[in-house]
Design an enzyme around this catalytic site. Structure first.
Site, short mmCIF file in Angstrom:
data_model
loop_
_atom_site.label_atom_id
_atom_site.label_comp_id
_atom_site.label_asym_id
_atom_site.label_seq_id
_atom_site.Cartn_x
_atom_site.Cartn_y
_atom_site.Cartn_z
N ASP A 4 -8.02 -19.98 -2.83
CA ASP A 4 -7.05 -19.09 -3.47
C ASP A 4 -7.30 -18.95 -4.97
O ASP A 4 -6.86 -17.98 -5.59
CB ASP A 4 -5.63 -19.63 -3.22
CG ASP A 4 -5.31 -19.72 -1.74
OD1 ASP A 4 -5.56 -18.74 -1.02
OD2 ASP A 4 -4.82 -20.78 -1.31
N GLY A 5 -8.02 -19.90 -5.57
CA GLY A 5 -8.24 -19.87 -7.00
C GLY A 5 -9.02 -18.65 -7.48
O GLY A 5 -8.68 -18.05 -8.49
N GLY A 34 -12.16 -22.53 0.44
CA GLY A 34 -11.61 -23.55 -0.45
C GLY A 34 -10.94 -24.65 0.33
O GLY A 34 -11.13 -24.80 1.54
N SER A 35 -10.11 -25.43 -0.36
CA SER A 35 -9.41 -26.53 0.30
C SER A 35 -8.00 -26.13 0.72
O SER A 35 -7.44 -26.72 1.65
CB SER A 35 -9.34 -27.75 -0.63
OG SER A 35 -8.81 -27.39 -1.89
N GLY A 36 -7.42 -25.12 0.08
CA GLY A 36 -6.07 -24.69 0.42
C GLY A 36 -6.05 -23.53 1.40
O GLY A 36 -5.47 -23.61 2.48
N ARG A 108 -10.71 -33.64 -3.81
CA ARG A 108 -11.20 -32.35 -3.31
C ARG A 108 -12.36 -32.51 -2.33
O ARG A 108 -12.56 -31.67 -1.45
CB ARG A 108 -11.62 -31.47 -4.49
CG ARG A 108 -12.06 -30.07 -4.10
CD ARG A 108 -12.34 -29.20 -5.31
NE ARG A 108 -11.10 -28.76 -5.95
CZ ARG A 108 -10.44 -27.67 -5.59
NH1 ARG A 108 -10.88 -26.92 -4.58
NH2 ARG A 108 -9.34 -27.32 -6.22
N ARG A 114 -7.04 -33.32 1.20
CA ARG A 114 -6.67 -33.77 -0.16
C ARG A 114 -5.15 -33.70 -0.36
O ARG A 114 -4.56 -34.53 -1.04
CB ARG A 114 -7.37 -32.92 -1.22
CG ARG A 114 -7.04 -31.45 -1.17
CD ARG A 114 -7.68 -30.67 -2.31
NE ARG A 114 -6.81 -30.61 -3.46
CZ ARG A 114 -6.75 -29.55 -4.28
NH1 ARG A 114 -7.51 -28.49 -4.05
NH2 ARG A 114 -5.94 -29.56 -5.32
N GLU A 313 -2.82 -23.11 -9.70
CA GLU A 313 -3.49 -23.30 -10.98
C GLU A 313 -2.50 -23.82 -12.02
O GLU A 313 -1.37 -23.33 -12.12
CB GLU A 313 -4.09 -21.97 -11.46
CG GLU A 313 -5.03 -21.31 -10.47
CD GLU A 313 -6.31 -22.09 -10.29
OE1 GLU A 313 -6.71 -22.82 -11.21
OE2 GLU A 313 -6.93 -21.97 -9.21
#
Length: 334
Positions: A4-5, A34-36, A108, A114, A313
């Site tokens: 999402d970043g 990503g991770s999310g 991460r 995480r 963020e």
């Protein structure tokens, strides 16, 4: 292909352009890497598909991109005390959720796990945050003249949402010059220019007043000042496996505000997050959990230290306010 970043960076980059009105209508596609991956999981949920994660979610989103069906996406304008203006598509968080998001960066390498590790670590040292929370309920938007200042309202909020897309010339941006500044954890912080030379880009925040003024009288001011978390979300998921706002849609024109009052036990908070995996946390009847649909909000932290995140963020810690703008962006969503 990212988490999402990167989408946060792209959205705010488009909103910084002089031709932002056209630029933000560029259809954006998401391949979760990503991770999310909250946006990808939300899109998947809106299409009525079975929950997926990892490579399965990636492949499913790839098929959605091939279909090329474009949907409208709400964006939320977020203003900070230092005159930053950000545009958010996912969430604004303070307290427990923001702490887990930022502190779990060190984990991460384990991927989506995480957040589970970060949650367990933070539960062992549960914090209470002091602050003031105010908001404009969705059912009251457009009916300002007949309303008086209220205290905390019930959690059951009307489904009626204002459909007006007209923006007033009255905006806090006129008194506090704002520009969109992307403030990613992974990007260098931008150098500020002379505020007198900074132009206001993006739609005016007609529901907000400057942060140094009291909120309008028709807003709801929460009576409690001790919180465990405050979470404002505009998508169904806040990660691949956490359904924070099951009733949310891409363009419902609503901020789904969830806050947890101080006094909740560690066990009850853990049960709350376990229920969030199935999206049933709002029906647990926990007396410390409040859920309301709003169109604007203001958060004023009193605690000297804390964490606030926008779309995962880190942003400046301090007073912040937000207003949703319906159907502003475009997203390829199956």
């Amino acid at each position: 292909m990212s988490g999402d970043g990167l989408l946060f960076e792209v959205v705010n980059g488009l909103m910084e352009r002089e031709d932002w009105e056209e630029a933000i209508k560029t259809p954006l596609g998401v391949l979760p890497g990503g991770s999310g991956n909250a946006v990808a999981a939300s899109i998947h949920n809106y299409c009525g598909l079975q929950p997926m994660s990892g490579e399965d979610l990636l492949v499913s989103c790839g098929f959605m991109l091939c279909k090329g069906l474009v949907s409208r996406l709400d964006l939320t304008s977020i203003c900070t005390a230092s005159n930053q203006r950000l545009f958010s598509f996912l969430s604004l968080a303070w307290g427990f959720v923001a702490d887990v998001d930022s502190e779990s960066e060190k984990y991460r390498h384990v991927g989506a796990a995480r957040f589970t590790v970060g949650t367990l670590v933070r539960l062992m040292s549960l914090r209470v945050y002091q602050g003031k929370l105010s908001y404009l309920p969705a059912e009251q938007c457009g009916s300002y003249s007949s309303l008086e200042q209220s205290t905390e309202s019930p959690t059951d909020v009307s489904q009626q949402i204002s459909s007006s897309s007209d923006y007033s010339d009255s905006s806090p941006c006129t008194n506090h010059p704002l520009r969109n500044f992307c403030n990613s954890n992974n990007a260098p912080k931008p150098k500020r220019t002379n505020l007198s030379q900074v132009s206001v880009l993006g739609p005016p925040d007609s529901l907000l007043v400057p942060l140094d003024q009291p909120v309008p009288a028709h807003w709801t001011v929460v009576s409690e000042q001790d919180f465990v978390l405050v979470l404002a979300v505009y998508q169904s998921h806040i990660s691949e496996d956490l359904i924070a706002a099951p009733a949310s849609r891409l363009e419902d024109g609503v901020i789904h505000l969830i806050y947890v009052k101080a006094g909740i036990s560690r066990a009850a908070l853990l049960r709350l997050f376990l229920a969030m995996e199935k999206g049933t946390h709002l029906s647990t009847n926990c007396p410390y959990v409040v859920y309301v649909k709003v169109q604007a909000l203001r958060l004023e932290p009193y605690s000297p230290k804390g964490t606030i995140t926008v779309d995962g963020e880190l942003v400046e810690y301090g007073p912040v306010q937000a207003q949703i703008h319906g159907s502003l962006a475009r997203l390829i969503a199956g």
